[in-house]
Design a protein around this motif. Structure first.
Motif, PDB file in Angstrom:
ATOM      1  N   GLY A   1       0.810  -1.215   0.000  1.00  0.00           N
ATOM      2  CA  GLY A   1       0.000   0.000   0.000  1.00  0.00           C
ATOM      3  C   GLY A   1       0.845   1.268   0.000  1.00  0.00           C
ATOM      4  N   GLN A   2       0.213   2.358  -0.454  1.00  0.00           N
ATOM      5  CA  GLN A   2       0.953   3.617  -0.593  1.00  0.00           C
ATOM      6  C   GLN A   2       1.431   4.162   0.758  1.00  0.00           C
ATOM      7  OE1 GLN A   2      -1.558   6.152  -3.049  1.00  0.00           O
ATOM      8  NE2 GLN A   2      -1.649   4.603  -4.648  1.00  0.00           N
ATOM      9  N   ALA A   3       0.648   3.964   1.813  1.00  0.00           N
ATOM     10  CA  ALA A   3       1.053   4.458   3.130  1.00  0.00           C
ATOM     11  C   ALA A   3       2.296   3.722   3.627  1.00  0.00           C
ATOM     12  CB  ALA A   3      -0.088   4.304   4.134  1.00  0.00           C
ATOM     13  N   VAL A   4       2.338   2.416   3.379  1.00  0.00           N
ATOM     14  CA  VAL A   4       3.503   1.628   3.801  1.00  0.00           C
ATOM     15  C   VAL A   4       4.739   2.057   3.013  1.00  0.00           C
ATOM     16  CG1 VAL A   4       4.476  -0.703   3.904  1.00  0.00           C
ATOM     17  CG2 VAL A   4       2.074  -0.316   4.513  1.00  0.00           C
ATOM     18  N   ILE A   5       4.559   2.265   1.710  1.00  0.00           N
ATOM     19  CA  ILE A   5       5.689   2.700   0.873  1.00  0.00           C
ATOM     20  C   ILE A   5       6.213   4.046   1.379  1.00  0.00           C
ATOM     21  CG2 ILE A   5       6.398   3.346  -1.463  1.00  0.00           C
ATOM     22  CD1 ILE A   5       4.206   1.463  -2.508  1.00  0.00           C
ATOM     23  N   ALA A   6       5.281   4.926   1.734  1.00  0.00           N
ATOM     24  CA  ALA A   6       5.688   6.236   2.243  1.00  0.00           C
ATOM     25  C   ALA A   6       6.546   6.075   3.503  1.00  0.00           C
ATOM     26  CB  ALA A   6       4.453   7.090   2.536  1.00  0.00           C
ATOM     27  N   ARG A   7       6.119   5.182   4.399  1.00  0.00           N
ATOM     28  CA  ARG A   7       6.909   4.938   5.618  1.00  0.00           C
ATOM     29  C   ARG A   7       8.282   4.388   5.270  1.00  0.00           C
ATOM     30  NH1 ARG A   7       2.213   3.415   8.197  1.00  0.00           N
ATOM     31  NH2 ARG A   7       2.492   1.187   7.845  1.00  0.00           N
ATOM     32  N   GLU A   8       8.295   3.423   4.349  1.00  0.00           N
ATOM     33  CA  GLU A   8       9.577   2.797   3.982  1.00  0.00           C
ATOM     34  C   GLU A   8      10.545   3.817   3.394  1.00  0.00           C
ATOM     35  OE1 GLU A   8       7.834  -1.619   2.775  1.00  0.00           O
ATOM     36  OE2 GLU A   8       8.551  -0.265   1.215  1.00  0.00           O
ATOM     37  N   LEU A   9      10.007   4.705   2.576  1.00  0.00           N
ATOM     38  CA  LEU A   9      10.878   5.671   1.888  1.00  0.00           C
ATOM     39  C   LEU A   9      11.093   6.932   2.730  1.00  0.00           C
ATOM     40  CD1 LEU A   9       9.483   5.389  -1.765  1.00  0.00           C
ATOM     41  CD2 LEU A   9      11.546   4.357  -0.833  1.00  0.00           C
ATOM     42  N   GLY A  10      10.372   7.030   3.833  1.00  0.00           N
ATOM     43  CA  GLY A  10      10.519   8.206   4.687  1.00  0.00           C
ATOM     44  C   GLY A  10      10.010   9.479   4.033  1.00  0.00           C
TER      45      GLY A  10
ATOM     46  N   VAL B   1       4.521   9.848  -2.528  1.00  0.00           N
ATOM     47  CA  VAL B   1       4.442   8.535  -3.171  1.00  0.00           C
ATOM     48  C   VAL B   1       3.450   8.594  -4.336  1.00  0.00           C
ATOM     49  CG1 VAL B   1       3.722   6.128  -2.850  1.00  0.00           C
ATOM     50  CG2 VAL B   1       5.095   7.251  -1.100  1.00  0.00           C
ATOM     51  N   GLU B   2       2.312   9.268  -4.120  1.00  0.00           N
ATOM     52  CA  GLU B   2       1.336   9.426  -5.204  1.00  0.00           C
ATOM     53  C   GLU B   2       1.981  10.093  -6.411  1.00  0.00           C
ATOM     54  OE1 GLU B   2      -1.729  11.760  -3.472  1.00  0.00           O
ATOM     55  OE2 GLU B   2      -2.613  10.099  -2.336  1.00  0.00           O
ATOM     56  N   LYS B   3       2.756  11.144  -6.145  1.00  0.00           N
ATOM     57  CA  LYS B   3       3.376  11.869  -7.262  1.00  0.00           C
ATOM     58  C   LYS B   3       4.438  11.019  -7.950  1.00  0.00           C
ATOM     59  CE  LYS B   3       1.946  16.423  -6.364  1.00  0.00           C
ATOM     60  NZ  LYS B   3       1.501  16.437  -4.936  1.00  0.00           N
TER      61      LYS B   3
ATOM     62  N   SER C   1      -6.859   3.570  -6.617  1.00  0.00           N
ATOM     63  CA  SER C   1      -6.466   2.168  -6.774  1.00  0.00           C
ATOM     64  C   SER C   1      -5.798   1.609  -5.519  1.00  0.00           C
ATOM     65  CB  SER C   1      -5.522   2.012  -7.972  1.00  0.00           C
ATOM     66  OG  SER C   1      -4.255   2.575  -7.673  1.00  0.00           O
ATOM     67  N   ASP C   2      -5.378   2.467  -4.604  1.00  0.00           N
ATOM     68  CA  ASP C   2      -4.810   1.993  -3.347  1.00  0.00           C
ATOM     69  C   ASP C   2      -5.953   1.425  -2.490  1.00  0.00           C
ATOM     70  OD1 ASP C   2      -3.341   1.463  -1.125  1.00  0.00           O
ATOM     71  OD2 ASP C   2      -2.765   3.516  -0.696  1.00  0.00           O
ATOM     72  N   PRO C   3      -5.824   0.159  -2.025  1.00  0.00           N
ATOM     73  CA  PRO C   3      -6.928  -0.420  -1.239  1.00  0.00           C
ATOM     74  C   PRO C   3      -7.278   0.414   0.000  1.00  0.00           C
ATOM     75  CG  PRO C   3      -5.305  -2.105  -1.793  1.00  0.00           C
ATOM     76  CD  PRO C   3      -4.731  -0.791  -2.251  1.00  0.00           C
TER      77      PRO C   3
END
Lengths: 171, 323
Positions: free
Chosen positions: A135-144, A150-152, B23-25
């Motif tokens: 998920g995008q929130a997790v990716i954001a955390r991983e990448l700081g 992340v959306e952009k 598209s993000d769940p």
């Protein structure tokens, strides 16, 4: 909607949030048929047993979104789109399987190169999202970084790859 | 529409961004999305086009790279497993599978395909240290280039996953549900879309039709069919994957499920009368001994009568007429 039934949980929420969902459905392409689509949604919801949901309202909106996407897919263009995709991917005359695989692999290599050219952060975000299902929130955390970054990043990756698709389509 | 090329581009990028967000769940900002759609009827059309485009881009990556020179997964047969289970294709590293179904679009992929007949067991050791134990009557497959993404087509398997933060281990079913490990031992039963997932250690995320359900050790998710809503319940984590050590544990399971599990484990057909199929059973069945001995012990446990039926058995009502 069904005054005699006793909706509980998510079905009750659907009734309570009827106006919001209708507004969404109408704007999402249902137009005058928003009531019908909402009824379809209601039938699906009451037909399924209750389950634990982190965010029941988001679940309803997601279901509404899925219904609309399914409708637009099947309505206009399944055949046309598949035809277009098929021609774009393999040419109007179907080539041998081996040839197809070679083309697809060549295109994959080009796509990988385009992705790499967007920089490591964009490339990582895309891979984590599209290929790993993170998920995008997790990716954001991983990448700081923030979720909106992340959306952009994903937007940048998809934009570049979309241009590549246009190039393939023109070939 | 009289729009300038510039505003056309802007709309396309707005639509792309919304398509990525939605598209993000975990997307939750539906009111803002609705407000954007309401601004102009052209927005929904642009959004649909953006979804098409996203799918087109995703499809670019649905092709495996050329087969790896050294195969990632290695199949190591356990000592007590007969050697006939070794598949030449798997040993060769890459098997091309002519797929009957269309959902995987396997025809041009480098696939590892593993299958067991009813009554057979098989262990697959993956190169990353993860292990899959297949129970009888099970089929699963994965792309040689992506050995941590397993498509489970049918049957039952216990997954012992070496957790890797950077590369989650994912089990998919053909209806599109995804099980994503969070460092874990878990058991999956897939009977034509009916799904049971039980977690012994760690945690697993179930993702399907917009829902994400976190399963911790001792949680079991049961989904009656591909379109049914999943239900969560509690099980004994020590009993998860018990079939490996020779026992089957059931908690409020329909007898139809018990019969299917017995058939899978014994390698003999076990059918059940419709009148009994929905009756519930909680308890443990020990798989010790010959199939006849196991079945003789099972009948009284289920409160049913056992009738020989060709190669296997029929479970029927104790007061039912003799066949």
């Amino acid at each position: 909607m069904e005054p005699d039934s006793k909706p509980d949980g998510i079905a009750r929420l659907l009734v309570e949030e009827r106006a919001r969902l209708l507004r969404f459905l109408a704007a999402r392409g249902a137009g005058d048929e928003a009531e019908d689509v909402l009824h379809e949604l209601w039938q699906r919801v009451v037909a399924t047993p209750s389950q634990p949901l982190a965010d029941p309202l988001a679940y309803l909106f997601r279901a509404a979104e899925n219904v609309m996407r399914d409708r637009s897919r099947s309505a206009i263009s399944r055949e046309r789109r598949q035809q277009a995709w098929h021609e774009a991917s393999f040419g109007a005359h179907e080539e041998a399987t081996g040839e197809r695989v070679l083309i697809a692999r060549q295109r994959l290599r080009e796509a990988e190169a385009v992705l790499a050219a967007q920089g490591p952060r964009v490339s990582t975000a895309f891979r984590r999202y599209r290929l790993d299902g993170v998920g995008q929130a997790v990716i954001a955390r991983e990448l700081g970084v923030s979720v909106s970054s992340v959306e952009k990043d994903l937007q940048k990756a998809y934009r570049a790859l979309s241009r590549l698709r246009e190039k393939f389509d023109a070939e | 529409m009289g729009m300038s090329a510039e505003s056309d581009d802007l709309l396309r990028e707005d639509a792309r961004l919304w398509a990525i967000r939605v598209s993000d769940p975990a997307f939750a900002d539906w009111d803002a999305f609705a407000a954007w759609l309401e601004q102009d009827p052209a927005h929904n059309a642009a959004y649909e086009a953006a979804l098409d485009d996203l799918e087109g881009v995703d499809a670019l990556f649905d092709v495996p790279p050329a087969p790896l020179p050294s195969p990632a997964p290695a199949y190591v047969p356990p000592a007590r497993v007969p050697r006939r289970w070794r598949m030449p294709a798997a040993a060769a590293g890459v098997a091309l599978l002519a797929a009957g179904g269309s959902w995987l679009a396997l025809d041009h992929r480098a696939q590892q395909d593993y299958a067991t007949a009813p009554g057979e067991r098989r262990t697959v050791d993956l190169a990353d240290g993860s292990r899959i134990v297949l129970n009888g009557g099970t089929r699963l497959t994965f792309d040689a280039a992506r050995p941590r993404e397993i498509a489970m087509l049918q049957g039952e398997a216990l997954f012992e996953v070496r957790h890797d933060q950077a590369r989650p281990f994912v089990v998919t079913t053909k209806d599109g549900a995804r099980l994503v490990d969070v460092g874990t031992v878990f058991n999956v039963v897939n009977r034509d879309g009916a799904l049971d997932v039980a977690v012994a250690e760690g945690a697993v995320d179930y993702r399907g039709s917009g829902a994400v359900i976190r399963l911790a050790a001792g949680d079991m998710l049961t989904r009656a069919s591909a379109t049914a809503t999943p239900v969560k319940r509690t099980v004994d984590p020590g009993a998860v994957g018990g079939w490996r050590s020779g026992f089957l544990q059931f908690t409020d399971a329909p007898l139809r499920t018990v019969a299917e599990d017995l058939a899978r484990n014994l390698g003999k057909p076990v059918v059940i009368d419709d009148a009994l199929a929905a009756r519930r059973f909680s308890g443990t069945i020990v798989l010790d001994g010959a199939p006849d001995a196991v079945m003789a012990r099972v009948a009284p446990l289920l409160g049913a009568r056992l009738v020989r039926d060709g190669e296997g058995w029929r479970i029927t009502r104790p007061d039912g007429p003799p066949r």
